[in-house]
Each structure stands twice: as structure tokens, then as C-alpha cells.
Design a protein around this motif. Structure first.
Motif, PDB file in Angstrom:
ATOM      1  N   LYS A  48       0.807  -1.216   0.000  1.00 49.17           N
ATOM      2  CA  LYS A  48       0.000   0.000   0.000  1.00 49.17           C
ATOM      3  C   LYS A  48       0.846   1.274   0.000  1.00 49.17           C
ATOM      4  CE  LYS A  48      -4.123  -1.947   2.048  1.00 49.17           C
ATOM      5  NZ  LYS A  48      -5.115  -1.863   3.130  1.00 49.17           N
ATOM      6  N   GLU A  49       1.958   1.244   0.705  1.00 47.26           N
ATOM      7  CA  GLU A  49       2.803   2.440   0.788  1.00 47.26           C
ATOM      8  C   GLU A  49       3.380   2.792  -0.586  1.00 47.26           C
ATOM      9  OE1 GLU A  49       3.057   4.442   3.366  1.00 47.26           O
ATOM     10  OE2 GLU A  49       1.632   3.116   4.367  1.00 47.26           O
ATOM     11  N   GLU A  50       3.844   1.801  -1.309  1.00 49.57           N
ATOM     12  CA  GLU A  50       4.394   2.051  -2.644  1.00 49.57           C
ATOM     13  C   GLU A  50       3.296   2.534  -3.596  1.00 49.57           C
ATOM     14  OE1 GLU A  50       7.053  -0.216  -6.059  1.00 49.57           O
ATOM     15  OE2 GLU A  50       6.554  -1.254  -4.202  1.00 49.57           O
ATOM     16  N   LEU A  51       2.105   1.976  -3.460  1.00 47.29           N
ATOM     17  CA  LEU A  51       0.987   2.394  -4.294  1.00 47.29           C
ATOM     18  C   LEU A  51       0.617   3.852  -4.013  1.00 47.29           C
ATOM     19  CD1 LEU A  51      -1.076   1.521  -6.390  1.00 47.29           C
ATOM     20  CD2 LEU A  51      -2.529   0.740  -4.519  1.00 47.29           C
ATOM     21  N   LYS A  52       0.662   4.247  -2.743  1.00 41.64           N
ATOM     22  CA  LYS A  52       0.378   5.643  -2.387  1.00 41.64           C
ATOM     23  C   LYS A  52       1.412   6.584  -3.003  1.00 41.64           C
ATOM     24  CE  LYS A  52      -1.928   4.706   2.005  1.00 41.64           C
ATOM     25  NZ  LYS A  52      -1.860   4.851   3.467  1.00 41.64           N
ATOM     26  N   GLU A  53       2.683   6.182  -3.015  1.00 39.93           N
ATOM     27  CA  GLU A  53       3.738   7.004  -3.610  1.00 39.93           C
ATOM     28  C   GLU A  53       3.518   7.164  -5.116  1.00 39.93           C
ATOM     29  OE1 GLU A  53       7.608   5.510  -2.672  1.00 39.93           O
ATOM     30  OE2 GLU A  53       7.175   5.431  -0.528  1.00 39.93           O
ATOM     31  N   ILE A  54       3.159   6.085  -5.791  1.00 39.46           N
ATOM     32  CA  ILE A  54       2.925   6.137  -7.238  1.00 39.46           C
ATOM     33  C   ILE A  54       1.768   7.079  -7.551  1.00 39.46           C
ATOM     34  CG2 ILE A  54       2.171   4.796  -9.248  1.00 39.46           C
ATOM     35  CD1 ILE A  54       3.678   2.401  -8.001  1.00 39.46           C
ATOM     36  N   LEU A  55       0.684   6.981  -6.779  1.00 32.70           N
ATOM     37  CA  LEU A  55      -0.479   7.839  -7.022  1.00 32.70           C
ATOM     38  C   LEU A  55      -0.168   9.303  -6.739  1.00 32.70           C
ATOM     39  CD1 LEU A  55      -3.286   5.579  -5.555  1.00 32.70           C
ATOM     40  CD2 LEU A  55      -2.846   6.077  -7.955  1.00 32.70           C
ATOM     41  N   SER A  56       0.638   9.578  -5.713  1.00 25.70           N
ATOM     42  CA  SER A  56       0.984  10.968  -5.407  1.00 25.70           C
ATOM     43  C   SER A  56       1.909  11.551  -6.477  1.00 25.70           C
ATOM     44  CB  SER A  56       1.609  11.078  -4.021  1.00 25.70           C
ATOM     45  OG  SER A  56       2.826  10.364  -3.976  1.00 25.70           O
ATOM     46  N   MET A  57       2.725  10.703  -7.126  1.00 24.78           N
ATOM     47  CA  MET A  57       3.579  11.182  -8.216  1.00 24.78           C
ATOM     48  C   MET A  57       2.747  11.692  -9.388  1.00 24.78           C
ATOM     49  SD  MET A  57       6.684   8.367  -8.360  1.00 24.78           S
ATOM     50  CE  MET A  57       6.474   8.238 -10.089  1.00 24.78           C
ATOM     51  N   TYR A  58       1.587  11.106  -9.606  1.00 24.94           N
ATOM     52  CA  TYR A  58       0.723  11.496 -10.713  1.00 24.94           C
ATOM     53  C   TYR A  58      -0.269  12.593 -10.328  1.00 24.94           C
ATOM     54  CZ  TYR A  58       2.472   7.920 -13.836  1.00 24.94           C
ATOM     55  OH  TYR A  58       3.275   7.171 -14.655  1.00 24.94           O
ATOM     56  N   GLY A  59      -0.136  13.153  -9.128  1.00 17.78           N
ATOM     57  CA  GLY A  59      -0.924  14.316  -8.731  1.00 17.78           C
ATOM     58  C   GLY A  59      -2.318  13.994  -8.222  1.00 17.78           C
ATOM     59  N   ILE A  60      -2.524  12.838  -7.673  1.00 18.96           N
ATOM     60  CA  ILE A  60      -3.824  12.475  -7.106  1.00 18.96           C
ATOM     61  C   ILE A  60      -3.891  13.002  -5.675  1.00 18.96           C
ATOM     62  CG2 ILE A  60      -5.388  10.566  -6.572  1.00 18.96           C
ATOM     63  CD1 ILE A  60      -4.807  10.867  -9.535  1.00 18.96           C
ATOM     64  N   GLU A  61      -5.042  13.554  -5.292  1.00 12.88           N
ATOM     65  CA  GLU A  61      -5.205  14.122  -3.961  1.00 12.88           C
ATOM     66  C   GLU A  61      -5.251  13.027  -2.897  1.00 12.88           C
ATOM     67  OE1 GLU A  61      -8.687  16.508  -4.069  1.00 12.88           O
ATOM     68  OE2 GLU A  61      -7.906  17.797  -5.647  1.00 12.88           O
ATOM     69  N   LYS A  62      -4.927  13.411  -1.661  1.00 13.79           N
ATOM     70  CA  LYS A  62      -4.823  12.436  -0.565  1.00 13.79           C
ATOM     71  C   LYS A  62      -6.140  11.720  -0.282  1.00 13.79           C
ATOM     72  CE  LYS A  62      -0.930  14.468   1.832  1.00 13.79           C
ATOM     73  NZ  LYS A  62      -0.426  15.023   3.093  1.00 13.79           N
ATOM     74  N   ASN A  63      -7.271  12.453  -0.346  1.00 12.49           N
ATOM     75  CA  ASN A  63      -8.545  11.801  -0.049  1.00 12.49           C
ATOM     76  C   ASN A  63      -8.919  10.792  -1.137  1.00 12.49           C
ATOM     77  OD1 ASN A  63      -9.147  13.637  -2.025  1.00 12.49           O
ATOM     78  ND2 ASN A  63     -10.800  14.647  -0.920  1.00 12.49           N
ATOM     79  N   GLN A  64      -8.555  11.053  -2.386  1.00 12.09           N
ATOM     80  CA  GLN A  64      -8.802  10.090  -3.462  1.00 12.09           C
ATOM     81  C   GLN A  64      -7.881   8.873  -3.321  1.00 12.09           C
ATOM     82  OE1 GLN A  64      -8.289  12.385  -7.048  1.00 12.09           O
ATOM     83  NE2 GLN A  64     -10.503  12.516  -7.351  1.00 12.09           N
TER      84      GLN A  64
END
Length: 70
Positions: A48-64
Motif C-alpha cells: 500500500k505504501e508504494e501504491l500511495k507514492e505512485i499515485l501521489s507522483m501522478y498528482g492524485i489528492e490524498k482523499n482520493q
């Protein structure tokens, strides 16, 4: 071998597939440069932690991100 009486045998049900968010599918496909079929295998291997990093790299907001990672 045929049975002699009337019998009803239950059908074997298929396993339910996990449904992923379409945005998550697109992002993972872009990141790993793979097809949508291979994406399911990658998501099972990623924590999950790596997935969160990948999503934040693409500019997805924290609540999404929280909603997608569940």
C-alpha cells in the motif's frame, strides 16, 4: 458412468474478481507500461505504501488516494 436416478449437482462458481477504480488502472498501466490484464498482477504484488507514492507522483489528492487504496 451415468447415475441411475435423478440427481442435481451444483455448478462450481467462479471466483469473484476484484474491481479496481478506472483511474487507478490507467495510472498503474502508465507507470509500469503494461496492459490492463497484467495490471491486476502488479497490484497484488505492490504494498500500500508504494501504491500511495505512485499515485501521489501522478498528482492524485490524498482523499482520493485513501479511497483507491482500500
Amino acid at each position: 458412468f451415468l447415475p441411475k436416478g435423478k440427481r442435481f449437482n451444483k455448478y462450481i462458481k467462479s471466483k469473484k474478481k476484484k474491481k479496481y477504480d478506472p483511474i487507478l488502472v490507467d495510472i498503474i498501466c502508465k507507470y509500469f507500461q503494461c496492459s490492463k490484464q497484467q495490471m491486476g498482477e502488479y497490484l497484488e504484488l505492490i504494498d500500500k505504501e508504494e501504491l500511495k507514492e505512485i499515485l501521489s507522483m501522478y498528482g492524485i489528492e490524498k482523499n482520493q488516494i485513501k479511497r483507491m487504496v482500500k
